[in-house]
Scaffold this motif. Sequence first.
Motif, mmCIF file in Angstrom:
data_model
loop_
_atom_site.group_PDB
_atom_site.id
_atom_site.type_symbol
_atom_site.label_atom_id
_atom_site.label_comp_id
_atom_site.label_asym_id
_atom_site.label_seq_id
_atom_site.Cartn_x
_atom_site.Cartn_y
_atom_site.Cartn_z
ATOM 1 N N ALA A 123 0.839 -1.210 0.000
ATOM 2 C CA ALA A 123 0.000 0.000 0.000
ATOM 3 C C ALA A 123 0.871 1.256 0.000
ATOM 4 O O ALA A 123 0.600 2.227 -0.708
ATOM 5 C CB ALA A 123 -0.907 -0.008 1.224
ATOM 6 N N GLU A 124 1.986 1.203 0.720
ATOM 7 C CA GLU A 124 2.876 2.374 0.836
ATOM 8 C C GLU A 124 3.574 2.701 -0.481
ATOM 9 O O GLU A 124 3.842 3.856 -0.794
ATOM 10 C CB GLU A 124 3.970 2.092 1.884
ATOM 11 C CG GLU A 124 3.469 1.932 3.304
ATOM 12 C CD GLU A 124 3.188 3.265 3.972
ATOM 13 O OE1 GLU A 124 2.839 3.268 5.156
ATOM 14 O OE2 GLU A 124 3.279 4.298 3.259
ATOM 15 N N THR A 142 -7.456 0.509 -4.869
ATOM 16 C CA THR A 142 -7.088 1.854 -4.435
ATOM 17 C C THR A 142 -8.259 2.824 -4.515
ATOM 18 O O THR A 142 -8.871 2.989 -5.562
ATOM 19 C CB THR A 142 -5.903 2.362 -5.285
ATOM 20 O OG1 THR A 142 -4.789 1.494 -5.046
ATOM 21 C CG2 THR A 142 -5.520 3.788 -4.921
ATOM 22 N N THR A 143 -8.506 3.467 -3.387
ATOM 23 C CA THR A 143 -9.633 4.402 -3.289
ATOM 24 C C THR A 143 -9.304 5.750 -3.927
ATOM 25 O O THR A 143 -8.210 6.279 -3.735
ATOM 26 C CB THR A 143 -9.978 4.620 -1.803
ATOM 27 O OG1 THR A 143 -10.243 3.344 -1.206
ATOM 28 C CG2 THR A 143 -11.173 5.528 -1.641
ATOM 29 N N TRP A 144 -10.258 6.286 -4.680
ATOM 30 C CA TRP A 144 -10.141 7.611 -5.294
ATOM 31 C C TRP A 144 -10.479 8.654 -4.231
ATOM 32 O O TRP A 144 -11.586 8.660 -3.711
ATOM 33 C CB TRP A 144 -11.141 7.687 -6.449
ATOM 34 C CG TRP A 144 -11.215 8.993 -7.180
ATOM 35 C CD1 TRP A 144 -10.418 10.085 -7.060
ATOM 36 C CD2 TRP A 144 -12.161 9.307 -8.201
ATOM 37 N NE1 TRP A 144 -10.803 11.064 -7.936
ATOM 38 C CE2 TRP A 144 -11.880 10.619 -8.643
ATOM 39 C CE3 TRP A 144 -13.224 8.607 -8.756
ATOM 40 C CZ2 TRP A 144 -12.634 11.243 -9.644
ATOM 41 C CZ3 TRP A 144 -13.963 9.220 -9.751
ATOM 42 C CH2 TRP A 144 -13.670 10.528 -10.182
ATOM 43 N N THR A 192 -3.069 3.595 3.904
ATOM 44 C CA THR A 192 -4.395 3.374 3.312
ATOM 45 C C THR A 192 -5.379 4.406 3.855
ATOM 46 O O THR A 192 -5.074 5.149 4.788
ATOM 47 C CB THR A 192 -4.913 1.970 3.690
ATOM 48 O OG1 THR A 192 -5.120 1.946 5.103
ATOM 49 C CG2 THR A 192 -3.943 0.884 3.292
ATOM 50 N N THR A 193 -6.579 4.396 3.309
ATOM 51 C CA THR A 193 -7.614 5.328 3.778
ATOM 52 C C THR A 193 -8.206 4.847 5.098
ATOM 53 O O THR A 193 -8.950 5.551 5.759
ATOM 54 C CB THR A 193 -8.753 5.375 2.743
ATOM 55 O OG1 THR A 193 -9.211 4.029 2.513
ATOM 56 C CG2 THR A 193 -8.290 5.983 1.431
ATOM 57 N N THR A 194 -7.851 3.634 5.467
ATOM 58 C CA THR A 194 -8.521 2.929 6.577
ATOM 59 C C THR A 194 -8.373 3.622 7.914
ATOM 60 O O THR A 194 -9.341 3.769 8.667
ATOM 61 C CB THR A 194 -7.940 1.499 6.648
ATOM 62 O OG1 THR A 194 -7.978 0.926 5.353
ATOM 63 C CG2 THR A 194 -8.712 0.634 7.603
ATOM 64 N N GLU A 195 -7.155 4.062 8.202
ATOM 65 C CA GLU A 195 -6.854 4.581 9.542
ATOM 66 C C GLU A 195 -7.670 5.839 9.865
ATOM 67 O O GLU A 195 -8.311 5.922 10.906
ATOM 68 C CB GLU A 195 -5.364 4.908 9.599
ATOM 69 C CG GLU A 195 -4.710 4.744 10.939
ATOM 70 C CD GLU A 195 -3.202 5.006 10.848
ATOM 71 O OE1 GLU A 195 -2.613 5.368 11.869
ATOM 72 O OE2 GLU A 195 -2.657 4.856 9.747
ATOM 73 N N LEU A 196 -7.684 6.794 8.948
ATOM 74 C CA LEU A 196 -8.406 8.045 9.222
ATOM 75 C C LEU A 196 -9.902 7.773 9.359
ATOM 76 O O LEU A 196 -10.573 8.326 10.234
ATOM 77 C CB LEU A 196 -8.154 9.056 8.090
ATOM 78 C CG LEU A 196 -8.881 10.389 8.210
ATOM 79 C CD1 LEU A 196 -8.464 11.131 9.494
ATOM 80 C CD2 LEU A 196 -8.630 11.258 6.979
ATOM 81 N N LYS A 265 -17.088 5.642 2.150
ATOM 82 C CA LYS A 265 -17.210 5.373 0.707
ATOM 83 C C LYS A 265 -15.805 5.067 0.201
ATOM 84 O O LYS A 265 -14.877 5.847 0.450
ATOM 85 C CB LYS A 265 -17.770 6.601 -0.029
ATOM 86 C CG LYS A 265 -19.203 6.923 0.295
ATOM 87 C CD LYS A 265 -19.730 8.081 -0.565
ATOM 88 C CE LYS A 265 -19.085 9.409 -0.204
ATOM 89 N NZ LYS A 265 -19.680 10.556 -0.960
ATOM 90 N N GLU A 266 -15.635 3.946 -0.450
ATOM 91 C CA GLU A 266 -14.336 3.566 -1.017
ATOM 92 C C GLU A 266 -14.530 3.237 -2.497
ATOM 93 O O GLU A 266 -14.609 2.063 -2.874
ATOM 94 C CB GLU A 266 -13.739 2.369 -0.264
ATOM 95 C CG GLU A 266 -13.611 2.541 1.240
ATOM 96 C CD GLU A 266 -12.562 3.585 1.661
ATOM 97 O OE1 GLU A 266 -12.753 4.186 2.743
ATOM 98 O OE2 GLU A 266 -11.582 3.784 0.904
#
Length: 386
Positions: A123-124, A142-144, A192-196, A265-266
Amino acid sequence: MTRKLLLLLALVLALVATACTDGGGDQAGEEGGEPGLEATDGAAVQTEQTDGTGADAGGTGESVLQDVQSRGTLRCGVNEEVPGFGFTTEEGEFEGFDIDFCRVVAAAVLGDSEAVEFVSLTAEQRFTALQSGEIDVLIRNTTWTASRDGGEEADFTLPTFYDGQAFMVKGDAGVGAIDDLDGSDVCTLSGTTTELNLTTEAEARGLDINAITFDDNDQLIQAFQADRCDAWTSDASQLAGVRSTWPDGEGGPEALTILDEIISKEPLGPAVREGDADWFDAVNWAVIATIQAEEFEITQDNLEEMRQSDDPNILRLLGEAASDEEPTLDPGLGLDTDFAVNVIEQVGNYGEIFERNVGADSNLGLERGLNAQWTDGGLHYAPPYR
Ligand SMILES: N[C@@H](CCC(=O)N[C@@H](CS)C(=O)NCC(=O)O)C(=O)O
């Protein structure tokens, strides 16, 4: 704002932009030495260090479209750890929903869905690889997002998979809803977008949740198996993928529960390097062709028959003359006029790709849901091909 202040601001922004791009590389370096990537088209090949200009990727610099067409292969940045989306089989073959969309782009641009070099990324590493030109396109769950569009020099095509973040727990943990996770440790993946999303949701619900973040998915899986975290949060579809292959020694898929609540939303989809309109259009319309083909009910089985259709819209999409008066349409995408035929014939329409990898014909058994056609209450809507 005075001119001097404006100049200062511009200078700071330029510095930030440079810092951002470097940051990713360093992290990759931290994890495992070389920020290099492993390009595999069946045989492992180590790519040399890059200078980030893209030129070292053998590019002419005009457009990646010409680079790929002159090279004859597509370099596709993928995941190799998520069942259903991007993973390697025991035989070392790449398989999955995102992998098939790499093949869709290769079929559209090169006429050969097998002309792909899969480059597995963490991911990084994904945006550094895109910026440096080591990959031509990133198709890796990968999320936009705005900050990626604006800050990672990436342009996102139409999404291929509308997803959302969920939580996965051990069935015997007595957790039936997110609110039951108050005071718990929850595993997430860095970069990733996950943490926030997790911290935002916890604050909104007034829950005391401790996020444990890992750079590497394998480390995260070990921690989850060892009960070092009470839940694992990520995109629901990918959690379903991981669950579908959960080892029997750990109780098998039945041992895990994915909670119903979706907290974000992903929209997942391909990304290309910013500022390359020709390449962006080529990749975007390759994706759109799969969605339009399903809307027109063109399948791998009835393709030849559909090329004799009397529907001008279908004929246009398939590179046939729509009528005696209207010759074959060339919309100026830099692709063969029958590129959609190569895509459908060699890979399939959207529905066929979905069902094969994550739907009814797969271990995941996902419903179409948001990923249905607009005509069936979903979000997939192909702009008109004319
Ligand atoms: N869509 C999210 C990524 C979601 C995510 O991290 N998915 C996990 C699925 S379990 C994953 O890909 N893990 C493997 C890895 O990134 O190496 C993003 O774009 O940031």
